[in-house]
Design an enzyme around this catalytic site. Structure first.
Site, PDB file in Angstrom:
ATOM      1  N   GLY A 112       0.831  -1.212   0.000  1.00  0.00           N
ATOM      2  CA  GLY A 112       0.000   0.000   0.000  1.00  0.00           C
ATOM      3  C   GLY A 112       0.855   1.247   0.000  1.00  0.00           C
ATOM      4  N   ASP A 207       6.527  -7.397   5.727  1.00  0.00           N
ATOM      5  CA  ASP A 207       6.643  -8.494   4.766  1.00  0.00           C
ATOM      6  C   ASP A 207       7.693  -8.200   3.700  1.00  0.00           C
ATOM      7  OD1 ASP A 207       4.846 -10.141   5.920  1.00  0.00           O
ATOM      8  OD2 ASP A 207       3.236  -9.832   4.458  1.00  0.00           O
ATOM      9  N   LYS A 233       8.461   1.288   5.513  1.00  0.00           N
ATOM     10  CA  LYS A 233       7.264   2.013   5.117  1.00  0.00           C
ATOM     11  C   LYS A 233       6.019   1.351   5.679  1.00  0.00           C
ATOM     12  CE  LYS A 233       4.598   0.332   2.609  1.00  0.00           C
ATOM     13  NZ  LYS A 233       3.735  -0.425   1.692  1.00  0.00           N
ATOM     14  N   THR A 234       5.101   2.061   6.228  1.00  0.00           N
ATOM     15  CA  THR A 234       3.710   1.642   6.425  1.00  0.00           C
ATOM     16  C   THR A 234       2.975   2.693   7.241  1.00  0.00           C
ATOM     17  OG1 THR A 234       2.159   0.123   7.458  1.00  0.00           O
ATOM     18  CG2 THR A 234       4.338   0.103   8.377  1.00  0.00           C
ATOM     19  N   ASP A 236       0.463   2.096   8.852  1.00  0.00           N
ATOM     20  CA  ASP A 236      -0.098   1.440  10.031  1.00  0.00           C
ATOM     21  C   ASP A 236       0.758   1.616  11.278  1.00  0.00           C
ATOM     22  OD1 ASP A 236      -2.035   0.602   8.343  1.00  0.00           O
ATOM     23  OD2 ASP A 236      -1.526  -1.527   8.404  1.00  0.00           O
ATOM     24  N   GLU A 342      -9.547  -0.837  11.980  1.00  0.00           N
ATOM     25  CA  GLU A 342      -9.992  -1.728  10.904  1.00  0.00           C
ATOM     26  C   GLU A 342      -9.988  -3.197  11.310  1.00  0.00           C
ATOM     27  OE1 GLU A 342      -8.495  -2.041   6.264  1.00  0.00           O
ATOM     28  OE2 GLU A 342      -7.051  -1.661   7.837  1.00  0.00           O
ATOM     29  N   GLU A 447      -7.829   7.544   1.892  1.00  0.00           N
ATOM     30  CA  GLU A 447      -7.658   9.002   1.798  1.00  0.00           C
ATOM     31  C   GLU A 447      -6.297   9.472   2.274  1.00  0.00           C
ATOM     32  OE1 GLU A 447      -9.964   7.425   3.368  1.00  0.00           O
ATOM     33  OE2 GLU A 447     -11.931   8.034   2.617  1.00  0.00           O
ATOM     34  N   ARG A 449      -3.346   7.547   2.368  1.00  0.00           N
ATOM     35  CA  ARG A 449      -2.159   6.814   1.916  1.00  0.00           C
ATOM     36  C   ARG A 449      -1.338   7.590   0.892  1.00  0.00           C
ATOM     37  NH1 ARG A 449      -3.622   0.708   0.554  1.00  0.00           N
ATOM     38  NH2 ARG A 449      -4.210   1.663  -1.438  1.00  0.00           N
TER      39      ARG A 449
END
Lengths: 573, 573
Positions: A112, A207, A233-234, A236, A342, A447, A449
């Site tokens: 993502g 991952d 990167k993330t 989250d 989520e 919205e 990302r």
């Protein structure tokens, strides 16, 4: 939380910045007529970073390392690269600024999108160009499948300049393919040879970084001289540990969601007739929900990790929400804001069990079965009862929305709507409740990302790009690029790399034990969680909504750090 | 579109601003420790406005006016106040700054919140205080029902200061009650007398301003000496005409939505696997969707008024979307962004007919009927066929989500999901289509109603507040406060009032012909629409997404005007 500097330093910094800005503007290779004014302004932003990345540095190697858990097994899986030393970029005091090697580096964006990705690329590019004009940066297209297919562009100023400090991953595109099979590893080796890569930078989450480590080991085993580096990167925020202070993109994304949630708080307290139930991205971990809670002070935030720690069932969470609604209603307040992560239902032991039973049965039915209700019949009594107690919409979502592996696609299930429907039912049982329950559902994820990265994410990513190139030039492979000391001024950040093996453990995936990077879930001992836990009672019955406002890209307001980063840094200090 | 000024003017303005800022900070009556930094910064913002509102003005009366349509009937409905002259606030050149009358003014916020409402209140308050320290501002609570119930607070610096330049309507709360019945009018008269109101300011949309006019006429007829003034509010942008250049809140709300839609564009082109279907608020008119299209360049924007003008059926709109998907897919692009207005289905002649038939049958069944499917049986063949062709979810929404009058609650129906489902079916019929259609739905509305107002909305609303007070002091009643010349510098804006009757016509509401303010729908001749129509073809198959970014509250970027306002002003010049 505004960072400050001495005025002399600031003065020097300003002079350098202005000078560089003018040079930068002159060399900008794009027509800006059609771009929005803010887009144009952001193209001219010069990321701040440690000055030593501009040439006067050397790479220092530290002690041999180990793994977080399952040390023996991890060592067995990575015989060539296990135990590499920590790497630090240090000033080359007194030494000359050397000309760098001519390098050919590949970069790939994976998973993502997250705000800042383009600055990793511009950081890499600028570092290579500043060290040796003949170096080349190659961008693989549409994620790791671009490596396998050897689908790439050679990146130039012309291609990179329009993306400086911009959101999105669309310069290269992203993808979720992993390099997993024997054939894929062979194809990746072929690509590395064919493209004559000195290095390959993977920009991705846990991952992807695990995948980068596997590839580094594979290249080493086959004597491919391509160094592999990961960049964390993330949005989250769950790729974070002793070595990685934060993943890029989290800072921007939470600020986008926080603005919206705060607006909904004021909407609730202005119209006084509805609850806003907001589901926020973050499936495996609830960092986004926690930070958004600290930013906005909702009446209730459900933190997945706490639900799991308390072994709360779905009904128990619903009951908590109904308590809130009843208590507020007694004060004449039939409105409020509730935020949830989520991945919430996966943290509930009962729902988690139901879903994993459904997945097993759905999988054993195979994808040829057109009747997922067969899977329901195969459930035990307890799970079947739970399933039958769910609203029909949600039952359908559980059975029909399945990912390519046949699993329930939880990110698509609308748990905020589930909670609304079940809260309605629960309230009917509460005889003391005389209010009117009206609720509006929201999901905020996509919205945030690709929004314009904050100055923090711009600076952080640009430094990560520089650091990745420096690590490759120093011959490092199987490392994650790190930039730390992040709550200080960017000029004081520390750069280097940690062997990816240090953050690995063994976990079961698709029935097999494999080495993976441990995800960072919220611990109830985390300072950020404790700050929240201490304050949340005060937010329940009041409208103490906090308004962080939209992200500001210039002025003092543009230098605000997020609470999670600051709280965590206080923990490690 | 950045407004500019000569450097001498700018210098003077800056000096005055700094001086006033310091005074302002010293007198600020709140503890700011718990507020976000941007919240604090915005509290200190000094709205810009025409200097003449600060005392050296007089009120000039123009010619007698008429009505937009149905002149005779409007005159008959407003025998006391029809035909009043236009009012303009003009410099009182040479005259002294007079001390104002001691006034007691009430203010009420009505309908959905819109960014800037709090600045109407602070503008009113400051104007009264600057003219006469003994004047009082009374805030009615929770909308017009606060007037009927005589539920109010006396507003002071202490209560108003924490809300300066802040979003939301939560200082007073809002509500949708109208003053409609004979009893309600009598109660409003009682309240006006009991509170000894010299004036009453209604902040609201077309309905509220119509209501204000009816009350003004009623007060006049009953010799109640309370002047009634309307202030044009609505994020939808449909309260706009020859006299009102824009309603407040539109500028901020569209910019909030535009940032999000643009982010989704980059998300689509980064991940390359999904369409984002976004429904945007704006039920009666599509101004928000049009402005968002101009700001973000989506692959497709459906404009309700154009659908109506072309008498497009639901299937025809679905077919247009499927054409887009097929054409993009041929280029290897199974992703994109489609935006639609909330009220879209009402613009489709077939759906509009279906809904009005359903409403009739549901109404004739009465609210006692528990079986709305009876209404379906009563439909004609053609409507029943259309109804049966709709996805089940949407059928349920049409039948079950009904407003207090028993009507289908269209704002809650998820037309973006309807279009996704129907596009999927349509694509199955397209043999040439080989792509994968995956779509994610979004609804943006509530997020933008209470966000921090842009500098434009802060300035505009503050000037509207000042103007409203000035009109009341001048004895005007049945007027809408207007601030015009809005594309110039705020210092050059023109202030005054228009009799609300000039913008009225007769329309059928609940079976009766009543005088109402004509809503401003998009005309295909509007410059804003024409600019869009000229460009949209270029956006279909490319990813020419435009990134307006988040609202900036300081610096050059904070002075951007929206396209609709600029285009419309060019039309009238």
């Amino acid at each position: 939380m505004v960072t400050t500097t001495s005025s002399a330093d600031e003065h020097m910094h300003n002079i350098q910045t202005v000078r560089r800005k003018v040079e930068h503007e002159l060399k900008l290779n794009i027509s800006v007529a059609e771009l929005s004014p803010l887009h144009q302004q952001r193209l001219l932003y010069i990321p701040r970073m440690p000055p030593l990345l501009r040439g006067a540095f050397r790479v220092a190697f530290g002690d041999r390392t180990s793994a977080a858990y399952d040390v023996e097994e991890i060592e067995k899986r990575f015989p060539k690269l296990f135990g590499q030393p920590v790497v630090k970029i240090v000033p080359n005091s007194g030494g000359p600024v050397t000309i760098g090697k001519k390098l050919r580096i590949g970069v790939v964006l994976s998973g993502g999108p997250a705000p800042g990705g383009h600055n990793v690329i511009s950081g890499l590019f600028d570092h290579l160009q500043e060290r040796n004009k003949d170096s080349e940066l190659i961008g693989f297209v549409n994620g790791p499948s671009g490596i396998i297919d050897c689908n790439y562009h050679i990146l130039t100023s012309e291609s990179i300049d329009p993306f400086r400090n911009q959101g999105g991953f669309h310069l290269l595109g992203s993808g979720r393919t992993k390099i997993e099979t024997v054939e894929q590893f062979a194809m990746a080796r072929e690509a590395a040879k064919k493209c004559e890569l000195d290095g390959l930078v993977f920009v991705g989450g846990d991952d992807t970084n695990t995948n980068a480590m596997l590839l580094a080991e594979d290249f080493k085993a086959y004597n491919i001289d391509t160094k592999v580096i990961g960049v964390p990167k993330t949005i989250d925020g769950d790729l974070r540990n002793t070595y990685i202070e934060t993943s890029f993109g989290f800072d921007t994304a939470v600020k986008v969601y926080s603005e919206l949630v705060a607006n909904l708080g004021y909407d609730a307290s202005s119209a006084k007739k509805s609850y806003h139930f907001c589901r926020l991205m973050g499936r495996s971990a609830s960092h986004i929900t926690l930070e958004t809670a600290l930013q906005t002070h909702p009446n209730m935030a459900v933190i997945g990790e706490e639900v799991e720690a308390n072994r709360q069932s779905l009904l128990s969470v619903v009951s908590d929400i109904a308590d809130l609604v009843v208590e507020r209603s007694k004060l004449g307040k039939d409105f409020g804001v509730v935020i949830i992560p989520e991945g919430l239902v996966e943290f509930m032991p009962d729902m988690n069990k139901l879903i994993s039973c459904l997945n097993d049965h759905l999988a054993s039915n195979g994808s040829s079965s057109n009747d997922p209700t067969e899977a329901v019949k195969m459930l035990d009594n307890q799970e079947r009862e739970l399933f039958n107690s769910l609203p029909t919409d949600f039952q359908t979502q559980l059975l029909l929305d399945r990912d390519p592996h046949g699993n329930v696609r939880l990110s698509q299930t609308e748990s905020e709507r589930l909670l609304i429907t079940m809260t309605k039912s629960e309230l009917k049982k509460r005889s003391e409740y005389k209010g009117t329950f009206s609720a509006i559902s929201h999901f905020f994820g996509y919205e945030g990302r690709c929004s314009l990265p904050t100055n923090f994410d711009c600076n952080y990513c640009y430094a990560l790009g520089h650091t990745s190139a420096a690590l490759i030039e120093a011959g490092c492979t199987g490392y994650v690029a790190t930039v730390s000391n992040l709550t200080t001024l960017p000029e004081q950040w520390e750069c280097g790399g940690y062997p990816l093996t240090v953050m690995m453990n063994m976990e079961r995936r698709k029935g097999k034990m494999v080495p993976v990077i441990k995800k960072a879930l919220i611990s109830l001992e985390d300072p950020a969680f404790k700050i929240y836990a201490k304050q949340r009672e005060a937010w329940r019955l009041t409208e103490d909504y906090r308004c962080p406002g939209p992200i500001q890209h210039s002025g003092n307001m543009s230098e605000e750090l997020n609470f999670t980063l600051v709280a965590n840094s206080e923990m490690s200090n």
